[in-house]
Design an enzyme around this catalytic site. Structure first.
Site, short mmCIF file in Angstrom:
data_model
loop_
_atom_site.label_atom_id
_atom_site.label_comp_id
_atom_site.label_asym_id
_atom_site.label_seq_id
_atom_site.Cartn_x
_atom_site.Cartn_y
_atom_site.Cartn_z
N ARG A 153 8.71 49.10 8.79
CA ARG A 153 9.19 50.00 9.70
C ARG A 153 8.22 51.19 9.56
O ARG A 153 7.63 51.65 10.53
CB ARG A 153 10.56 50.49 9.47
N ALA A 154 7.63 51.60 8.25
CA ALA A 154 6.96 52.78 8.27
C ALA A 154 5.59 52.35 8.70
O ALA A 154 4.71 53.30 9.26
CB ALA A 154 7.01 53.04 6.74
#
Length: 330
Positions: A239-240
């Site tokens: 996700r980052a």
């Protein structure tokens, strides 16, 4: 009256994060942590004023699930053949800002549901096999004081960007902040008039940034730098990486660039990784430019810009929406 966004003093990291989240709602909102009195709510109201409908909806600490997502009147299905939907706070925040103070004190299931809608842009209400869906696209701003409790790591990761506010112990900066606030309190109309041109330019650049988002792509150098930074931070999952790419693209759009560069990536990295880093993670090789500006007590609010992605149509069931009682009396 609302304090102008462009008049905020020494809040560059917060301003940049809010603008990026407003340009691309898929970034997932902003988590602002820090002590009271650091202009968190002031910045939220200032941003809301510049959004299409200028709405700021606040989620109270004791809100129920029905207050948040809305309710369905099943009895009306038996009586009238249609389901009545009473909008919740998510529907009211559409095209505006949903402000959640002390988000760390909300029940985890409520926060999870809130973050789901913020990411998808659609709220779905289901009851007894009947469902209703509606667009719910807003800039999510959550604030918290870490001394009062932390969010679970799984929920922290769901916030796209994070900014840590600190008390200011620079005398010059404190004086600038106080002078600006006193000037606004003394003559709000005059103060706002002095910042009117900056505000107008900010709004003009919004539309350009929104329209430009779809034209950007990411080259291998940008992807490589994102991977390097995320690996060094020991983040969980991917996700980052995705948020960092979206944030870099939003920054490029705000600045009128034609391409997303490694420099854009490095300038958003701190806000993306701050709440996702694990112990033992290496520090980012490049400090966020916005953080450097804040350390110097500089405010580049007038040079910032933001935007908002238009809503996409969502299918709806046969639903009669209940008008608010005040509206009926009117």
């Amino acid at each position: 009256m609302v304090f102008p966004f462009t008049a905020l003093v020494a809040q560059t990291p917060l301003q940049q994060a809010l603008l990026l989240a407003a340009v691309d709602l898929s970034i997932g909102g902003v988590l602002v942590s820090g002590p009271r009195g650091t202009a968190k709510s002031t910045a939220a109201r200032a941003l809301a004023e510049l959004l299409p409908e200028g709405k700021l909806v606040t989620l109270p600490l004791g809100a129920s699930e029905e207050q948040l997502i809305g309710t369905l009147d099943i009895q009306s299905a038996l009586r009238d053949g249609g389901v009545k939907f009473s909008p919740g706070l998510l529907a009211k925040a559409h095209l505006g800002v949903l402000y959640v103070d002390e988000v760390n004190l909300l029940p985890n299931p409520l926060v999870d549901q809130l973050l789901d809608v913020a990411a998808s842009g659609v709220n779905i209400v289901e009851r007894d096999g009947i469902s209703h869906r509606h667009d719910a696209r807003f800039v999510l701003i959550g604030t918290m004081n870490p001394e009062e409790g932390e969010l679970r790591p799984q929920l922290l990761d769901r916030f796209g960007l994070a900014v840590e506010m600190r008390n200011c112990f620079d005398a010059d900066v404190r004086q600038r902040i106080v002078k600006a606030r006193l000037a606004f309190d003394l003559d709000p109309r005059g103060f706002r008039a002095r910042h009117q041109d900056e505000q107008a330019k900010l709004i003009e650049r919004i539309h350009a940034a929104r329209a430009a988002l779809a034209s950007f792509d990411f080259d291998d150098a940008v992807h490589a730098r994102v991977s390097e930074l995320c690996i060094a931070a020991h983040v969980d999952g991917l996700r980052a990486d995705i948020v960092m790419l979206r944030a870099a693209r939003a920054l490029a759009a705000l600045e009128g660039s034609t391409v997303v560069t490694v420099a854009h990536v490095e300038r958003v990295a701190d806000a993306v990784l701050q709440h996702r880093k694990h112990e033992g993670a290496a520090s980012s090789p490049s400090r966020n430019d916005a953080t450097r500006d804040a350390a110097k007590g500089e405010s580049n609010a007038g040079e910032s810009d933001w935007g908002y992605m238009p809503p996409e149509p969502a299918g709806t069931a046969k639903v009669k929406q209940v008008r608010p009682l005040a509206a009926k009396k009117a």
